[in-house]
Scaffold this motif. Sequence first.
Motif, PDB file in Angstrom:
ATOM      1  N   ILE A 261       0.836  -1.199   0.000  1.00 20.98           N
ATOM      2  CA  ILE A 261       0.000   0.000   0.000  1.00 20.98           C
ATOM      3  C   ILE A 261       0.872   1.251   0.000  1.00 20.98           C
ATOM      4  CG2 ILE A 261      -1.656   1.342   1.370  1.00 20.98           C
ATOM      5  CD1 ILE A 261      -2.897  -1.361   2.184  1.00 20.98           C
ATOM      6  N   PHE A 262       1.931   1.243   0.807  1.00 21.64           N
ATOM      7  CA  PHE A 262       2.847   2.379   0.869  1.00 21.64           C
ATOM      8  C   PHE A 262       3.464   2.658  -0.497  1.00 21.64           C
ATOM      9  CE2 PHE A 262       7.217   3.904   1.433  1.00 21.64           C
ATOM     10  CZ  PHE A 262       6.955   5.128   2.037  1.00 21.64           C
ATOM     11  N   ASN A 263       3.896   1.624  -1.208  1.00 20.65           N
ATOM     12  CA  ASN A 263       4.508   1.809  -2.519  1.00 20.65           C
ATOM     13  C   ASN A 263       3.509   2.249  -3.575  1.00 20.65           C
ATOM     14  OD1 ASN A 263       7.522   1.193  -2.712  1.00 20.65           O
ATOM     15  ND2 ASN A 263       6.753  -0.331  -1.280  1.00 20.65           N
ATOM     16  N   LEU A 264       2.279   1.787  -3.485  1.00 21.33           N
ATOM     17  CA  LEU A 264       1.249   2.263  -4.413  1.00 21.33           C
ATOM     18  C   LEU A 264       0.949   3.745  -4.183  1.00 21.33           C
ATOM     19  CD1 LEU A 264      -1.234  -0.751  -4.454  1.00 21.33           C
ATOM     20  CD2 LEU A 264       0.271   0.018  -6.305  1.00 21.33           C
ATOM     21  N   ILE A 265       0.861   4.140  -2.921  1.00 22.22           N
ATOM     22  CA  ILE A 265       0.637   5.556  -2.606  1.00 22.22           C
ATOM     23  C   ILE A 265       1.822   6.392  -3.070  1.00 22.22           C
ATOM     24  CG2 ILE A 265       0.425   7.207  -0.697  1.00 22.22           C
ATOM     25  CD1 ILE A 265      -1.241   5.035   0.754  1.00 22.22           C
ATOM     26  N   TYR A 266       3.032   5.877  -2.865  1.00 22.59           N
ATOM     27  CA  TYR A 266       4.231   6.586  -3.339  1.00 22.59           C
ATOM     28  C   TYR A 266       4.165   6.779  -4.856  1.00 22.59           C
ATOM     29  CZ  TYR A 266       8.709   6.890  -5.610  1.00 22.59           C
ATOM     30  OH  TYR A 266       9.710   7.252  -6.463  1.00 22.59           O
ATOM     31  N   GLN A 267       3.806   5.734  -5.583  1.00 18.46           N
ATOM     32  CA  GLN A 267       3.785   5.822  -7.039  1.00 18.46           C
ATOM     33  C   GLN A 267       2.761   6.853  -7.512  1.00 18.46           C
ATOM     34  OE1 GLN A 267       5.889   5.499  -9.735  1.00 18.46           O
ATOM     35  NE2 GLN A 267       6.318   3.606  -8.650  1.00 18.46           N
ATOM     36  N   LEU A 268       1.585   6.841  -6.931  1.00 21.10           N
ATOM     37  CA  LEU A 268       0.578   7.849  -7.289  1.00 21.10           C
ATOM     38  C   LEU A 268       1.063   9.256  -6.931  1.00 21.10           C
ATOM     39  CD1 LEU A 268      -2.724   6.073  -6.215  1.00 21.10           C
ATOM     40  CD2 LEU A 268      -1.987   6.623  -8.532  1.00 21.10           C
ATOM     41  N   GLY A 269       1.632   9.396  -5.754  1.00 19.59           N
ATOM     42  CA  GLY A 269       2.152  10.695  -5.331  1.00 19.59           C
ATOM     43  C   GLY A 269       3.276  11.184  -6.227  1.00 19.59           C
ATOM     44  N   SER A 270       4.142  10.270  -6.656  1.00 19.66           N
ATOM     45  CA  SER A 270       5.251  10.680  -7.518  1.00 19.66           C
ATOM     46  C   SER A 270       4.744  11.137  -8.885  1.00 19.66           C
ATOM     47  CB  SER A 270       6.271   9.553  -7.670  1.00 19.66           C
ATOM     48  OG  SER A 270       5.761   8.486  -8.418  1.00 19.66           O
ATOM     49  N   PHE A 271       3.690  10.506  -9.397  1.00 13.03           N
ATOM     50  CA  PHE A 271       3.124  10.945 -10.674  1.00 13.03           C
ATOM     51  C   PHE A 271       2.628  12.380 -10.580  1.00 13.03           C
ATOM     52  CE2 PHE A 271       1.884   6.329 -11.795  1.00 13.03           C
ATOM     53  CZ  PHE A 271       3.185   6.059 -12.152  1.00 13.03           C
ATOM     54  N   PHE A 272       1.902  12.694  -9.507  1.00 15.66           N
ATOM     55  CA  PHE A 272       1.404  14.055  -9.336  1.00 15.66           C
ATOM     56  C   PHE A 272       2.553  15.028  -9.068  1.00 15.66           C
ATOM     57  CE2 PHE A 272      -2.573  11.747  -8.459  1.00 15.66           C
ATOM     58  CZ  PHE A 272      -3.359  12.357  -9.429  1.00 15.66           C
ATOM     59  N   PHE A 273       3.587  14.579  -8.361  1.00 11.77           N
ATOM     60  CA  PHE A 273       4.763  15.411  -8.127  1.00 11.77           C
ATOM     61  C   PHE A 273       5.444  15.751  -9.447  1.00 11.77           C
ATOM     62  CE2 PHE A 273       9.375  15.654  -7.495  1.00 11.77           C
ATOM     63  CZ  PHE A 273       9.454  16.760  -6.654  1.00 11.77           C
ATOM     64  N   PHE A 274       5.644  14.758 -10.314  1.00 16.42           N
ATOM     65  CA  PHE A 274       6.263  15.000 -11.616  1.00 16.42           C
ATOM     66  C   PHE A 274       5.418  15.960 -12.457  1.00 16.42           C
ATOM     67  CE2 PHE A 274       8.247  10.545 -11.346  1.00 16.42           C
ATOM     68  CZ  PHE A 274       9.365  11.041 -10.711  1.00 16.42           C
ATOM     69  N   LEU A 275       4.124  15.766 -12.440  1.00 15.14           N
ATOM     70  CA  LEU A 275       3.228  16.646 -13.195  1.00 15.14           C
ATOM     71  C   LEU A 275       3.334  18.078 -12.692  1.00 15.14           C
ATOM     72  CD1 LEU A 275       1.007  16.882 -15.336  1.00 15.14           C
ATOM     73  CD2 LEU A 275      -0.637  16.389 -13.547  1.00 15.14           C
ATOM     74  N   TYR A 276       3.313  18.258 -11.387  1.00 12.36           N
ATOM     75  CA  TYR A 276       3.400  19.593 -10.797  1.00 12.36           C
ATOM     76  C   TYR A 276       4.744  20.251 -11.093  1.00 12.36           C
ATOM     77  CZ  TYR A 276       3.602  23.301  -7.350  1.00 12.36           C
ATOM     78  OH  TYR A 276       3.739  24.520  -6.748  1.00 12.36           O
ATOM     79  N   THR A 277       5.832  19.513 -10.873  1.00 15.27           N
ATOM     80  CA  THR A 277       7.149  20.116 -11.087  1.00 15.27           C
ATOM     81  C   THR A 277       7.385  20.440 -12.555  1.00 15.27           C
ATOM     82  OG1 THR A 277       8.226  17.947 -11.210  1.00 15.27           O
ATOM     83  CG2 THR A 277       8.236  19.072  -9.071  1.00 15.27           C
ATOM     84  N   ASN A 278       6.937  19.583 -13.457  1.00 14.54           N
ATOM     85  CA  ASN A 278       7.126  19.847 -14.876  1.00 14.54           C
ATOM     86  C   ASN A 278       6.301  21.048 -15.330  1.00 14.54           C
ATOM     87  OD1 ASN A 278       8.271  19.051 -17.491  1.00 14.54           O
ATOM     88  ND2 ASN A 278       6.144  18.678 -18.030  1.00 14.54           N
ATOM     89  N   THR A 279       5.117  21.187 -14.778  1.00 11.13           N
ATOM     90  CA  THR A 279       4.239  22.268 -15.200  1.00 11.13           C
ATOM     91  C   THR A 279       4.634  23.606 -14.597  1.00 11.13           C
ATOM     92  OG1 THR A 279       2.442  20.667 -15.369  1.00 11.13           O
ATOM     93  CG2 THR A 279       1.832  22.977 -15.350  1.00 11.13           C
ATOM     94  N   TYR A 280       5.011  23.620 -13.330  1.00 14.36           N
ATOM     95  CA  TYR A 280       5.225  24.888 -12.646  1.00 14.36           C
ATOM     96  C   TYR A 280       6.678  25.170 -12.256  1.00 14.36           C
ATOM     97  CZ  TYR A 280       0.183  24.758 -12.375  1.00 14.36           C
ATOM     98  OH  TYR A 280      -1.141  24.693 -12.699  1.00 14.36           O
ATOM     99  N   LEU A 281       7.346  24.224 -11.647  1.00 12.43           N
ATOM    100  CA  LEU A 281       8.674  24.502 -11.096  1.00 12.43           C
ATOM    101  C   LEU A 281       9.797  24.441 -12.130  1.00 12.43           C
ATOM    102  CD1 LEU A 281       8.382  22.578  -7.724  1.00 12.43           C
ATOM    103  CD2 LEU A 281       7.889  24.970  -8.200  1.00 12.43           C
ATOM    104  N   ASN A 282       9.733  23.505 -13.051  1.00 10.13           N
ATOM    105  CA  ASN A 282      10.813  23.356 -14.019  1.00 10.13           C
ATOM    106  C   ASN A 282      10.855  24.487 -15.034  1.00 10.13           C
ATOM    107  OD1 ASN A 282      11.457  21.044 -12.683  1.00 10.13           O
ATOM    108  ND2 ASN A 282      10.717  19.652 -14.258  1.00 10.13           N
ATOM    109  N   GLU A 283       9.789  25.263 -15.133  1.00  6.59           N
ATOM    110  CA  GLU A 283       9.790  26.434 -16.012  1.00  6.59           C
ATOM    111  C   GLU A 283      10.881  27.421 -15.593  1.00  6.59           C
ATOM    112  OE1 GLU A 283       7.795  27.276 -18.702  1.00  6.59           O
ATOM    113  OE2 GLU A 283       6.956  25.256 -18.634  1.00  6.59           O
ATOM    114  N   ALA A 284      11.167  27.492 -14.294  1.00 11.98           N
ATOM    115  CA  ALA A 284      12.168  28.434 -13.796  1.00 11.98           C
ATOM    116  C   ALA A 284      13.579  28.053 -14.247  1.00 11.98           C
ATOM    117  CB  ALA A 284      12.107  28.500 -12.275  1.00 11.98           C
TER     118      ALA A 284
END
Length: 123
Positions: free
Chosen positions: A9-32
């Motif tokens: 369960i922990f690894n499944l939650i990590y995987q889902l969280g990492s997908f949203f983290f990648f989406l957020y960083t690519n969209t907003y943070l990596n622009e800088a």
Amino acid sequence: MIKNTFYIIFNLIYQLGSFFFFLYTNTYLNEALVPKRLMWKDNKARTDSVGLGGVVTIKTVALFVEAAVLIILIYFVNKLILSDTEGVDRRNAIANRTAKINIILSLCFIAILIWGSFRGFLW
């Protein structure tokens, strides 16, 4: 048994969280990280190969670094979770197998994310 269920369960939650983290960083943070001269020319978005190629390269490298940091972090957390339930060889085998799965899923998601963001599907 409960420890293994928690591990899964922990690894499944990590995987889902990492997908949203990648989406957020690519969209907003990596622009800088991308220089303005690669993104804009004469107050218009650059669509030539130099502009898009530079942006894609910088954002992809940033995502790879972020993925590597997350995978290393989760690898050591997984070894801690498994530390008292399995033998050393079994613990290392399970943690290594999980790390390989995390690497494959992260690379697939990064490929989809880069493709989708430059095709106009993710903004």
